[in-house]
Design a protein around this motif. Structure first.
Motif, PDB file in Angstrom:
ATOM      1  N   CYS A   1       1.464  -8.573  -9.123  1.00  0.00           N
ATOM      2  CA  CYS A   1       1.341  -8.166  -7.721  1.00  0.00           C
ATOM      3  C   CYS A   1       0.136  -8.844  -7.081  1.00  0.00           C
ATOM      4  O   CYS A   1      -0.960  -8.812  -7.636  1.00  0.00           O
ATOM      5  CB  CYS A   1       1.180  -6.652  -7.609  1.00  0.00           C
ATOM      6  SG  CYS A   1       0.825  -6.149  -5.900  1.00  0.00           S
TER       7      CYS A   1
ATOM      8  N   GLY B   1       0.797  -1.223   0.000  1.00  0.00           N
ATOM      9  CA  GLY B   1       0.000   0.000   0.000  1.00  0.00           C
ATOM     10  C   GLY B   1       0.826   1.267   0.000  1.00  0.00           C
ATOM     11  O   GLY B   1       0.277   2.351   0.100  1.00  0.00           O
TER      12      GLY B   1
ATOM     13  N   SER C   1      -0.439  -8.264  -3.607  1.00  0.00           N
ATOM     14  CA  SER C   1      -0.639  -7.634  -2.295  1.00  0.00           C
ATOM     15  C   SER C   1      -2.000  -6.940  -2.209  1.00  0.00           C
ATOM     16  O   SER C   1      -2.771  -6.949  -3.152  1.00  0.00           O
ATOM     17  CB  SER C   1       0.504  -6.671  -1.973  1.00  0.00           C
ATOM     18  OG  SER C   1       1.651  -7.411  -1.634  1.00  0.00           O
ATOM     19  N   VAL C   2      -2.222  -6.299  -1.065  1.00  0.00           N
ATOM     20  CA  VAL C   2      -3.601  -6.042  -0.637  1.00  0.00           C
ATOM     21  C   VAL C   2      -4.440  -5.181  -1.589  1.00  0.00           C
ATOM     22  O   VAL C   2      -5.577  -5.529  -1.899  1.00  0.00           O
ATOM     23  CB  VAL C   2      -3.628  -5.521   0.822  1.00  0.00           C
ATOM     24  CG1 VAL C   2      -2.976  -4.153   0.958  1.00  0.00           C
ATOM     25  CG2 VAL C   2      -5.027  -5.509   1.387  1.00  0.00           C
ATOM     26  N   THR C   3      -3.885  -4.053  -2.086  1.00  0.00           N
ATOM     27  CA  THR C   3      -4.716  -3.207  -2.944  1.00  0.00           C
ATOM     28  C   THR C   3      -4.992  -3.902  -4.280  1.00  0.00           C
ATOM     29  O   THR C   3      -6.113  -3.844  -4.810  1.00  0.00           O
ATOM     30  CB  THR C   3      -4.062  -1.832  -3.177  1.00  0.00           C
ATOM     31  OG1 THR C   3      -3.773  -1.244  -1.909  1.00  0.00           O
ATOM     32  CG2 THR C   3      -4.987  -0.910  -3.938  1.00  0.00           C
ATOM     33  N   CYS C   4      -3.992  -4.565  -4.809  1.00  0.00           N
ATOM     34  CA  CYS C   4      -4.208  -5.299  -6.056  1.00  0.00           C
ATOM     35  C   CYS C   4      -5.189  -6.447  -5.837  1.00  0.00           C
ATOM     36  O   CYS C   4      -5.964  -6.782  -6.729  1.00  0.00           O
ATOM     37  CB  CYS C   4      -2.880  -5.794  -6.621  1.00  0.00           C
ATOM     38  SG  CYS C   4      -1.868  -4.449  -7.296  1.00  0.00           S
TER      39      CYS C   4
ATOM     40  N   VAL D   1      -1.490  -4.162 -10.762  1.00  0.00           N
ATOM     41  CA  VAL D   1      -0.205  -3.852 -11.381  1.00  0.00           C
ATOM     42  C   VAL D   1       0.550  -5.144 -11.668  1.00  0.00           C
ATOM     43  O   VAL D   1       0.476  -6.096 -10.892  1.00  0.00           O
ATOM     44  CB  VAL D   1       0.641  -2.969 -10.428  1.00  0.00           C
ATOM     45  CG1 VAL D   1       1.939  -2.545 -11.099  1.00  0.00           C
ATOM     46  CG2 VAL D   1      -0.140  -1.744  -9.981  1.00  0.00           C
TER      47      VAL D   1
ATOM     48  N   CYS E   1       3.624  -6.208  -3.221  1.00  0.00           N
ATOM     49  CA  CYS E   1       3.295  -4.825  -3.624  1.00  0.00           C
ATOM     50  C   CYS E   1       4.424  -4.175  -4.429  1.00  0.00           C
ATOM     51  O   CYS E   1       5.561  -4.090  -3.976  1.00  0.00           O
ATOM     52  CB  CYS E   1       3.009  -3.984  -2.375  1.00  0.00           C
ATOM     53  SG  CYS E   1       2.695  -2.245  -2.737  1.00  0.00           S
ATOM     54  N   LEU E   2       4.076  -3.695  -5.622  1.00  0.00           N
ATOM     55  CA  LEU E   2       5.074  -3.101  -6.518  1.00  0.00           C
ATOM     56  C   LEU E   2       5.188  -1.595  -6.348  1.00  0.00           C
ATOM     57  O   LEU E   2       5.851  -0.922  -7.135  1.00  0.00           O
ATOM     58  CB  LEU E   2       4.755  -3.450  -7.975  1.00  0.00           C
ATOM     59  CG  LEU E   2       5.089  -4.894  -8.387  1.00  0.00           C
ATOM     60  CD1 LEU E   2       4.454  -5.235  -9.742  1.00  0.00           C
ATOM     61  CD2 LEU E   2       6.597  -5.108  -8.452  1.00  0.00           C
ATOM     62  N   GLY E   3       4.552  -1.043  -5.327  1.00  0.00           N
ATOM     63  CA  GLY E   3       4.701   0.393  -5.075  1.00  0.00           C
ATOM     64  C   GLY E   3       4.018   1.238  -6.139  1.00  0.00           C
ATOM     65  O   GLY E   3       4.510   2.302  -6.503  1.00  0.00           O
ATOM     66  N   ALA E   4       2.903   0.756  -6.658  1.00  0.00           N
ATOM     67  CA  ALA E   4       2.117   1.530  -7.629  1.00  0.00           C
ATOM     68  C   ALA E   4       0.638   1.278  -7.361  1.00  0.00           C
ATOM     69  O   ALA E   4      -0.164   1.179  -8.288  1.00  0.00           O
ATOM     70  CB  ALA E   4       2.498   1.140  -9.050  1.00  0.00           C
ATOM     71  N   CYS E   5       0.289   1.192  -6.078  1.00  0.00           N
ATOM     72  CA  CYS E   5      -1.046   0.752  -5.658  1.00  0.00           C
ATOM     73  C   CYS E   5      -2.157   1.673  -6.133  1.00  0.00           C
ATOM     74  O   CYS E   5      -3.307   1.259  -6.213  1.00  0.00           O
ATOM     75  CB  CYS E   5      -1.100   0.638  -4.145  1.00  0.00           C
ATOM     76  SG  CYS E   5       0.459   0.189  -3.402  1.00  0.00           S
TER      77      CYS E   5
HETATM   78  S1  FES Z   1      -0.678  -3.645  -3.766  1.00  0.00           S
HETATM   79 FE1  FES Z   1      -0.165  -4.061  -5.845  1.00  0.00          FE
HETATM   80  S2  FES Z   1       1.124  -2.402  -6.330  1.00  0.00           S
HETATM   81 FE2  FES Z   1       0.769  -2.100  -4.194  1.00  0.00          FE
END
Ligand code: FES
Ligand SMILES: Cc1cc2nc3c(=O)[nH]c(=O)nc-3n(C[C@H](O)[C@H](O)[C@H](O)COP(=O)(O)O)c2cc1C
Ligand code: SF4
Lengths: 429, 172
Positions: B93, A91, B95-98, B143, B134-138
């Motif tokens: 990705c 995030g 992680s959570v937002t993706c 992504v 997380c790729l830092g483009a949430c």
């Molecule tokens: S959660 Fe996917 S880019 Fe941050």
């Protein structure tokens, strides 16, 4: 509108600012000022007086941190400044903007920080996937050398500094500062016991400061404009501006520089455009994946270290993750715990064995196999793993923050999974 | 082969001149040879896509460290590949937002288009599919990356064009 120094060179298309453009917009004036007549002690005083706090997550006062570096009677050898550009907290996407859009701002900040602590070597530790940023930084370092902002006898001051970019090879734990030091030494990224603190014995046993990208980007402006100016940028108790970000089901996800003390509502509604039609706000993590949930009642709080702390969470990285009312909170937390379990460095048992255990329990609940005792198991883990001091570093306690607050605010949702034997959000998704 | 070659350390046989030159440049500003282990593994990988047992042993000898220690380092880091990968590594990705924005569907669409599961490489050696954190483009979730290219706001519909033609990349 108040001044926004960190992003003044950030263009809408996010194209990088080269040396000429950076200088044309007042860049390297802070460095010129320091090299022309400020001693390291003068610079330290200014940074201390500015009340700048670290933007990497913990919010430690930067000037105080630097003041622990020994300046006199230091045994012969290097001192190091390290920029933490690992940015892997789920995030979080703020440092990427500073790295890609204005690399010279970071480099100027690093030169000034290194000068203040008497470091002669500086590293930028950047995560593996930030390829464009790493390339731009290497180019910017080469440009800065040509102009004698870096290298031998900087601007005739007698001070010399070498700067290197180290691209990482993955793993979130590398962002923890002592693990980062292990990794920079070419080893597995296991965190180290403190004390000794890195300020005294860090990289290769030498005095070392590790600072976040955003922290360092503030330094040129503080040196050039002074502590009073910096303090005046904040709306409340905290000085300066901050990069705030929002991701999730909002209309305009993104990252913006705003005064410290901006309310959460302004960030979520004015900048991020509020929730996408058809979705309601259920909660949010205010500062990245290892911060506790806050909910609707907290929307009018200002984003300030103390205030967010009192509300039961942390400012963390300042990048919020929004949980909407159609996304399962159990699934959300499970995703985070699985991340932390995977990224555990494996050094200590509560983290290495406890996090996968929690992930399994959450998976059971999410898949409809949960039992009422599962909630007790989770609570037990929270009180054990979540307590600072039971683990070797802050990864594991951080991992428990979203879980413990999800159980507090969304307990009913956990219960519905267990009672109904299925995820009630599945059809909705 | 002459005895002269046998008297050389194993590294000189396996690692290329270009690799040695790049590793030496790192050693030049390190306090001791083993300190560049991660940079050196990445250099080898940049030349060969992955680090074979043979390369690992040669590098350990060159850095004057035990091969087992170098193996421990290589396997710690998820972006050092100890098994062969394709020309393009696809990182999706998770992680959570993706995840909120449907990365599970994206991963499934990639799998289906290429006929491989996560961790596998296509038969023609063009692609390897891996999950990534997380790729830092949430703000632009979901992504993914294909090789050095980043793709943002990915949809299931875009997957064929992304994989077949690299359509719609954002640099970085
Ligand atoms: S959660 Fe996917 S880019 Fe941050
Ligand atoms: C597991 C873990 C991961 C971290 N990752 C980062 C990171 O990616 N970037 C960062 O600046 N700080 C990260 N930190 C915080 C650093 O340990 C350190 O506090 C910070 O870099 C100090 O910089 P600051 O004082 O400028 O905030 C992490 C901490 C932990 C426990
Ligand atoms: S808490 Fe986790 S990441 Fe930190 S040292 Fe222990 S095992 Fe490693």
């Amino acid at each position: 509108m108040s001044e926004l120094p960190l992003t003044r060179n950030v263009r809408p298309d996010r194209s990088p600012t080269d040396l000429a453009a950076y200088e044309a917009n007042g860049g390297y004036q802070g460095l010129r000022r320091a090299m022309a007549g400020m001693s390291p002690a003068d610079c330290l005083e200014v940074v201390k007086d500015s009340n700048l706090r670290g933007r990497g997550g913990a919010g430690f006062p930067t000037g105080m941190k630097w003041s622990f570096v020994p300046m006199e009677n230091v045994s012969p050898g290097h001192k190091y400044l390290i920029c933490n550009a690992d940015e892997m907290e789920p995030g979080t996407f703020k440092d990427r903007m500073l790295l890609e859009c204005d690399p010279h701002q970071l480099i100027e900040g690093m030169i000034l920080a290194a000068y203040t602590i008497g470091a002669d070597v500086a590293y930028i530790f950047i995560r593996a996937e930030y390829l464009k940023a790493a390339r731009l930084l290497r180019e910017a370092i080469a440009e800065a050398k040509i102009r004698n902002y870096l290298g031998h006898d900087i601007l005739g001051s007698g001070y010399s500094l070498a700067m290197h970019v180290h691209a990482s090879a993955g793993r979130y734990i590398c962002g923890e500062e002592t693990a980062l030091i292990s990794s920079l030494e070419g080893k597995r990224a296991n965190p180290r016991a403190k004390p000794p603190f890195p300020q005294v014995s860090g990289l290769w046993g030498r005095p070392t400061i590790v600072n976040n990208v955003e922290t360092l980007c503030n330094i040129p402006h503080i040196i050039e404009r002074g502590p009073e100016w910096f303090a005046s940028l904040g709306r409340g108790d905290d000085a300066g501006t901050k990069l705030f970000g929002v991701s999730g089901r909002v209309n305009n996800p993104g990252c913006w520089e705003m005064p410290m003390g901006t309310t959460i509502r302004e960030i979520l509604e004015d900048k991020a455009g509020g929730m996408v039609a058809g979705y309601g706000l259920k909660g949010f993590l205010p500062g990245g994946g290892s911060t506790d949930f806050l909910v609707e009642e907290h929307l009018d709080l200002p984003m300030e270290y103390e205030t967010i702390g009192k509300a039961g969470s942390r400012m963390g990285t300042g990048t919020m993750i929004v949980l909407d009312d159609k996304t399962c909170p159990v699934g959300f937390v499970k995703n985070l715990i699985e991340f932390f379990a995977q990224e555990s460095c494996g050094f200590c048992t509560p983290c290495r064995d406890g996090l996968p255990w929690n992930a399994q329990v959450l998976d059971d609940i999410e898949e409809g196999r949960g039992t009422p005792e599962d909630l007790d198991t989770l609570e037990q883990h929270i009180s054990y793993i979540g307590a600072i001091g039971n683990t070797h570093c802050a990864l594991a306690p951080g991992a428990m923050e979203p879980l413990q607050s999800a159980l507090k605010y969304f307990r009913e949702d956990f219960q519905r999974h267990i009672d109904g034997g299925a995820c009630p959000y599945r059809e909705a998704h | 082969m002459s005895e002269q070659i046998h008297s050389l350390p194993a590294d000189a046989m396996v690692l290329s001149d270009a690799e040695i030159a790049e590793i030496d440049a790192e050693i030049a500003h390190a306090p001791y040879r083993a300190a560049v282990a991660i940079d050196a593994l990445k250099i080898i990988q940049a030349h060969r896509r992955w680090v074979s047992d043979e390369c690992l042993e040669a590098l350990a000898a060159y850095l004057e460290m035990p091969p087992a220690e170098l193996e421990g380092i290589a396997t710690f880091y998820n972006l050092i590949f100890r098994r062969p990968v394709g020309e393009n590594v696809i990182l999706v990705c998770n992680s959570v937002t993706c995840w909120i924005k449907g990365c599970e569907g994206i991963g499934a669409a990639v799998s289906q288009h290429l006929g491989i599961e996560p961790g596998e490489t296509t038969a023609d050696g063009r692609f390897t599919l891996l999950p990534i954190t997380c790729l830092g483009a949430c703000d632009r979730a979901p992504v993914m990356m294909v090789g050095e290219q980043k793709f943002e706001d990915v949809t299931v519909e875009r997957i064929p064009a992304i994989l077949d033609h690299g359509e719609g990349a954002t640099p970085g």
